[in-house]
Write a protein that holds these residues in place. Structure first.
Motif, short mmCIF file in Angstrom:
data_model
loop_
_atom_site.label_atom_id
_atom_site.label_comp_id
_atom_site.label_asym_id
_atom_site.label_seq_id
_atom_site.Cartn_x
_atom_site.Cartn_y
_atom_site.Cartn_z
N ALA A 186 -7.95 -8.24 11.83
CA ALA A 186 -8.82 -8.75 12.76
C ALA A 186 -8.97 -10.40 12.51
N GLU A 187 -8.63 -10.76 13.95
CA GLU A 187 -8.62 -12.25 14.25
C GLU A 187 -10.74 -12.53 13.95
N SER A 188 -10.52 -13.96 13.17
CA SER A 188 -11.56 -13.75 12.06
C SER A 188 -12.85 -14.56 13.30
N LEU A 189 -12.50 -15.27 14.82
CA LEU A 189 -12.94 -15.09 15.69
C LEU A 189 -12.08 -14.17 17.40
N PRO A 190 -12.89 -13.60 17.40
CA PRO A 190 -12.12 -13.13 18.52
C PRO A 190 -11.89 -13.58 19.76
N SER A 191 -10.48 -13.98 20.21
CA SER A 191 -10.73 -15.04 21.00
C SER A 191 -10.27 -14.56 22.48
N VAL A 192 -9.27 -14.04 22.50
CA VAL A 192 -8.64 -12.72 23.02
C VAL A 192 -9.93 -12.15 23.95
N GLY A 242 -12.53 -12.35 24.67
CA GLY A 242 -14.19 -13.13 24.69
C GLY A 242 -14.73 -14.17 24.41
N GLN A 243 -14.48 -15.16 23.07
CA GLN A 243 -14.83 -15.87 22.47
C GLN A 243 -15.76 -15.16 21.15
N ILE A 244 -15.78 -14.20 20.86
CA ILE A 244 -16.57 -13.35 19.88
C ILE A 244 -16.96 -14.00 18.32
N VAL A 245 -18.67 -13.76 17.92
CA VAL A 245 -18.08 -14.61 16.84
C VAL A 245 -18.88 -13.57 16.28
N PRO A 246 -18.58 -11.98 14.70
CA PRO A 246 -18.76 -11.42 14.99
C PRO A 246 -20.18 -11.99 13.89
N PRO A 247 -21.15 -10.77 13.32
CA PRO A 247 -22.30 -10.84 12.87
C PRO A 247 -21.35 -10.70 11.47
N THR A 248 -22.59 -11.83 10.55
CA THR A 248 -22.43 -12.19 9.56
C THR A 248 -22.41 -11.02 8.48
N GLY A 249 -22.06 -10.62 8.03
CA GLY A 249 -21.80 -9.60 6.94
C GLY A 249 -20.83 -8.87 7.52
N THR A 289 1.18 -1.00 -0.05
CA THR A 289 -0.15 -0.08 0.07
C THR A 289 0.69 1.10 0.16
N GLY A 290 1.61 0.82 0.94
CA GLY A 290 2.68 2.50 0.64
C GLY A 290 2.94 3.58 2.23
N HIS A 291 1.24 2.71 2.80
CA HIS A 291 1.26 3.44 4.21
C HIS A 291 1.27 2.67 5.01
N TRP A 292 1.16 3.31 6.08
CA TRP A 292 1.83 3.05 7.73
C TRP A 292 1.36 2.31 8.55
N ASP A 293 -0.48 3.35 8.74
CA ASP A 293 -1.28 2.67 9.77
C ASP A 293 -2.03 1.62 9.82
N VAL A 294 -2.80 1.50 10.93
CA VAL A 294 -3.12 -0.31 11.13
C VAL A 294 -4.62 0.01 12.10
N VAL A 295 -5.93 -0.39 11.53
CA VAL A 295 -6.82 -0.23 12.30
C VAL A 295 -7.36 -1.74 12.62
N VAL A 296 -7.64 -1.51 14.31
CA VAL A 296 -7.17 -3.17 14.83
C VAL A 296 -8.86 -3.04 15.78
N LEU A 297 -9.11 -4.30 16.43
CA LEU A 297 -10.59 -4.30 16.66
C LEU A 297 -9.87 -3.83 18.58
N ASP A 298 -10.66 -3.85 19.33
CA ASP A 298 -10.36 -3.43 21.18
C ASP A 298 -10.59 -5.00 20.77
N HIS A 299 -9.39 -4.74 22.38
CA HIS A 299 -8.90 -6.15 22.76
C HIS A 299 -8.43 -7.05 22.48
#
Length: 454
Positions: free
Chosen positions: A212-218, A220-227, A128-138
């Motif tokens: 993004a973890e496909s299913l965030p584990s740390v 809290g065992q999160i299943v993101p809503p489909t879509g 990308t030539g870019h530097w910044d990263v977006v992440v999910l909380d926790h």
């Protein structure tokens, strides 16, 4: 003295003297000395057998004989780096490619999930030539310095958030701002990613990637809503960034319905980079990054060679191939779906019996039990969760907690975890919760009596 004859107390004393205190043990008040394992069971120095509900590293079972045999046989012939031609590495890459969308067709082999995510960060920045990263909380993406910086789970206890890191809300429909009663939580959480991107761009920042973890584990065992992923990816890609799916905890059939957890988000969704670790080698130090030809070519254009001394060795690839063979021959993906559905149903029955259980969530053999103090506020039952884990250990069941409040019981067992295992664990969970509730009632009765109430 031979290590196998050393007493637990002596082993603990040596560990306390020779290892850093930051290298923590499970059950620190009374640690377990494990000496062997097989399948979904581990055995201590006294021969006691523990049912392992949390070891997703031993993906197809502790010390699986076919995996052990593959490593042993290849070790006797050749183990060297990947600068020599060898069939194992190309055979393994070809097998992995067959499990992924066609677009993800270039592979890099490494030793750990942390190395994989670090390389994914380098790939994204170069492309990308870019530097910044977006992440999910926790989120947690690894222990390297580059990954601590993009892991809110860690950096909030250390140096804080870097200016090039942007945090989006965890797509948690039980505790987050958009819950189970929201008409479209996937779109709502994805819009939050869009707002994070907009704020970053307004500040003159440029987004390289969304991790993004496909299913965030740390988290809290999160299943993101489909879509959610496709919409979040749309916001990231309009900013010129790449979508990195971290499958280190949840890949290789664990979710049952699919081989990869990101596939839960829909057939049309394809990440730009996928990272793999832990279960990929069943305990052997093996990891992988899969990406597109375009991303790989941009990385190659630097002229700087990518080399990993042990990544992609003949032994590592023999192990990786054996894990895939076992998954296929023992039909462990279908098994995860069957046993996971049974486990979820048993746990939902417990939710109806015990008010402390606020939420049951999961897919396949990735399951979370969210414990609460109060139904209205959903306050995390942190102390109760810790007590429950301790009591389960006394019953020779290994379970642990995760989530921001350390109140979510996490199930990520070896894939051979059985229907009988699920039933036995839930029966014991029921008995302990019932005992806890009886003690609470007794305490309330004593307090009322002390206050002169009948």
């Amino acid at each position: 003295m031979a290590a196998e004859r050393r007493g637990k107390a002596e082993t603990l004393a040596l560990r306390q003297r020779l290892l850093s205190a930051s290298c923590r043990l499970f059950y620190p008040e009374e640690p377990i000395k494990m000496v062997r394992a097989g399948g979904q069971y581990m055995y201590d120095e006294q021969g006691a057998r523990y049912t392992d509900c949390i070891n997703n590293v031993a993906h197809v079972g502790h010390c699986h004989p076919l995996v052990v045999q593959a490593a042993h046989e290849q070790n006797q012939v050749l183990n060297t780096n990947s600068r020599y031609l060898h069939d194992n590495i190309v055979d393994y890459a070809q097998r992995l490619a067959s499990t992924l969308p066609e677009k993800l067709c270039v592979f890099y082999f490494l030793n750990s999930g942390s190395e994989a995510n670090d390389l994914a960060l380098r790939l994204a920045r170069r492309y990308t030539g870019h530097w910044d990263v977006v992440v999910l909380d926790h989120a947690y993406h690894g222990h390297l310095s580059s990954l601590i910086d993009i892991s809110p789970y860690k950096f909030r206890d250390l140096d804080g958030q870097k200016e090039w890191v942007h945090v989006a809300p965890l797509p948690d429909t039980f505790r987050g701002p958009y819950r189970e009663d929201h008409p479209n939580p996937a779109a709502a959480y994805a819009s939050e990613v869009g707002r994070v991107v907009d704020r970053a761009q307004q500040a003159g920042r440029k987004i390289a990637a969304f991790f993004a973890e496909s299913l965030p584990s740390v988290g809290g065992q999160i299943v993101p809503p489909t879509g959610y992923f496709p919409e979040a990816a749309r916001h990231i890609r309009r900013a010129g960034g790449l979508f990195v799916a971290d499958e280190i905890q949840v890949g290789f059939g664990r979710v049952g319905k699919h081989f990869w957890a990101f596939q839960l988000q829909g057939d049309d969704f394809v990440p730009d980079i996928v990272t793999m670790g832990k279960s990929i080698g069943n305990g052997h130090p093996l990891a992988c990054v899969a990406t597109t030809q375009a991303v790989a070519r941009a990385f190659e254009a630097t002229g700087v060679e990518y080399f990993n001394t042990f990544g992609g060795s003949p032994v590592s690839c023999a192990v990786g191939l054996a894990v895939l063979d076992v998954l296929e021959k023992e039909q462990l993906q279908a098994h995860a779906s069957h046993v996971g559905s049974f486990l979820l149903e048993l746990l939902r029955q417990q939710k109806a019996r015990h008010p402390i259980i606020g939420d049951i969530r999961g897919v396949g053999l990735f399951v979370g039990v969210d414990l609460i103090k109060d139904e209205a506020t959903r306050t995390p039952a942190t102390e109760e969760a810790a007590y429950l884990v301790s009591r389960l250990k006394e019953s020779y069941i290994l379970l642990s907690t995760d989530g921001p409040g350390r109140n979510v019981l996490k199930f990520k067992p070896p894939m051979c975890f059985s229907l009988d295992n699920a039933q036995q664990v839930v029966m014991k969970l029921d008995a302990i919760l019932t005992d806890m509730e009886e003690k609470v009632r007794s305490c309330k009765t004593l307090r009322l009596q002390a206050q002169g109430c009948p």
